[in-house]
Every structure is written in structure tokens, then in C-alpha cells.
Design a protein around this motif. Structure first.
Motif, PDB file in Angstrom:
ATOM      1  N   HIS A  13      58.325  15.200  19.667  1.00  0.00           N
ATOM      2  CA  HIS A  13      57.559  14.049  20.127  1.00  0.00           C
ATOM      3  C   HIS A  13      55.744  14.230  19.464  1.00  0.00           C
ATOM      4  O   HIS A  13      55.216  15.172  18.546  1.00  0.00           O
ATOM      5  N   GLU A  49      62.500  12.117  31.436  1.00  0.00           N
ATOM      6  CA  GLU A  49      61.505  12.204  32.504  1.00  0.00           C
ATOM      7  C   GLU A  49      62.056  12.904  33.596  1.00  0.00           C
ATOM      8  O   GLU A  49      61.325  14.200  34.193  1.00  0.00           O
ATOM      9  N   ARG A  89      50.087  15.140  32.639  1.00  0.00           N
ATOM     10  CA  ARG A  89      49.413  14.704  31.528  1.00  0.00           C
ATOM     11  C   ARG A  89      49.974  14.172  30.404  1.00  0.00           C
ATOM     12  O   ARG A  89      50.493  13.113  29.417  1.00  0.00           O
ATOM     13  N   ASP A  92      53.234  12.468  30.847  1.00  0.00           N
ATOM     14  CA  ASP A  92      53.111  11.008  30.451  1.00  0.00           C
ATOM     15  C   ASP A  92      52.571  10.539  29.048  1.00  0.00           C
ATOM     16  O   ASP A  92      53.281   9.733  28.892  1.00  0.00           O
ATOM     17  N   THR A  93      51.421  11.556  28.115  1.00  0.00           N
ATOM     18  CA  THR A  93      51.681  11.050  26.633  1.00  0.00           C
ATOM     19  C   THR A  93      53.373  12.045  25.712  1.00  0.00           C
ATOM     20  O   THR A  93      53.144  10.839  25.106  1.00  0.00           O
ATOM     21  N   GLU A  95      56.022  10.734  27.011  1.00  0.00           N
ATOM     22  CA  GLU A  95      56.597   9.437  27.159  1.00  0.00           C
ATOM     23  C   GLU A  95      56.121   8.472  26.630  1.00  0.00           C
ATOM     24  O   GLU A  95      56.265   7.444  26.103  1.00  0.00           O
ATOM     25  N   GLN A  96      54.537   8.025  26.169  1.00  0.00           N
ATOM     26  CA  GLN A  96      54.235   6.624  25.408  1.00  0.00           C
ATOM     27  C   GLN A  96      54.293   7.709  24.100  1.00  0.00           C
ATOM     28  O   GLN A  96      54.587   6.678  23.125  1.00  0.00           O
ATOM     29  N   SER A  97      54.359   8.722  23.673  1.00  0.00           N
ATOM     30  CA  SER A  97      55.000   8.878  22.263  1.00  0.00           C
ATOM     31  C   SER A  97      56.564   8.606  21.770  1.00  0.00           C
ATOM     32  O   SER A  97      57.108   8.733  20.880  1.00  0.00           O
ATOM     33  N   THR A  98      57.143   8.359  23.236  1.00  0.00           N
ATOM     34  CA  THR A  98      59.678   8.113  22.523  1.00  0.00           C
ATOM     35  C   THR A  98      59.231   6.842  21.953  1.00  0.00           C
ATOM     36  O   THR A  98      60.074   7.521  20.547  1.00  0.00           O
ATOM     37  N   ASN A 100      56.725   6.144  19.844  1.00  0.00           N
ATOM     38  CA  ASN A 100      56.910   6.370  18.063  1.00  0.00           C
ATOM     39  C   ASN A 100      58.108   7.340  17.202  1.00  0.00           C
ATOM     40  O   ASN A 100      57.662   7.651  16.320  1.00  0.00           O
TER      41      ASN A 100
END
Length: 101
Positions: A13, A49, A89, A92-93, A95-98, A100
């Protein structure tokens, strides 16, 4: 802003942090990774998650035990709320970077 690559449970990540905060963030990542295998088993293969939820619960349990050992139960609920917010937080970060990785 700096970027740090964290390896948690075999997944990489990329997480942004303040310049100079890289070492602290890497240490947090290692702490999360130390719980990843146990959390993944507890999650029963239900995904990243759910695994992160179990990691957060294990860390909250460690914190609670440490506070009780010190006799500091007064501020524990406030502190746990803050930690839960930070963990949300971070999750969330991650999960968003997964996407990437």
C-alpha cells in the motif's frame, strides 16, 4: 508530502505522510503487519477490509490491556475513540491505494 510503501499481509500500500514522518509510518505498518496473519485467519478469507477490522480490534485490545495494567481507565474511551477514528482513516487510505498497488 512523502510517500511510504507499506507491506501489510503480503499486500503493498502506498500511503502519503508528512515529510519526516516516514519512519514512524513504516513502524506503524510493521506493527499492523505483525497482526496480519492472525487477522486474516480470523476474517475467514472475507477480504482486506475485514482483515483490517480484525487488526484494529487486536490493537484496541492491546491498548485496553495496557491501560488497565496502568490503572488508567478514565481516559481510555476517549483515547479508543481517537484511535478508532485514526484507524478508519488509515483503512480508507489503504483501500483507496489498493488500486495503486
Amino acid at each position: 508530502m512523502a510517500e511510504v510503501r507499506l507491506s501489510i499481509g503480503g499486500r503493498t500500500h502506498v500511503v502519503a505522510c508528512r515529510d519526516g514522518g516516514e519512519a514512524a509510518l513504516e513502524a506503524l505498518g510493521r506493527r499492523l503487519d505483525a497482526h496480519a496473519a492472525t487477522a486474516a485467519r480470523a476474517a475467514g478469507g472475507q477480504g482486506g477490509e475485514r482483515t483490517m477490522l480484525y487488526i484494529a480490534l487486536m490493537l484496541a485490545d492491546e491498548l485496553t490491556e495496557a491501560e488497565q495494567a496502568r490503572g488508567g481507565a478514565g481516559a481510555s474511551s476517549i483515547l479508543l475513540d481517537r484511535i478508532a477514528e485514526r484507524l478508519e482513516r488509515i483503512a480508507d487510505t489503504l483501500e483507496q491505494s489498493t488500486g495503486n498497488a
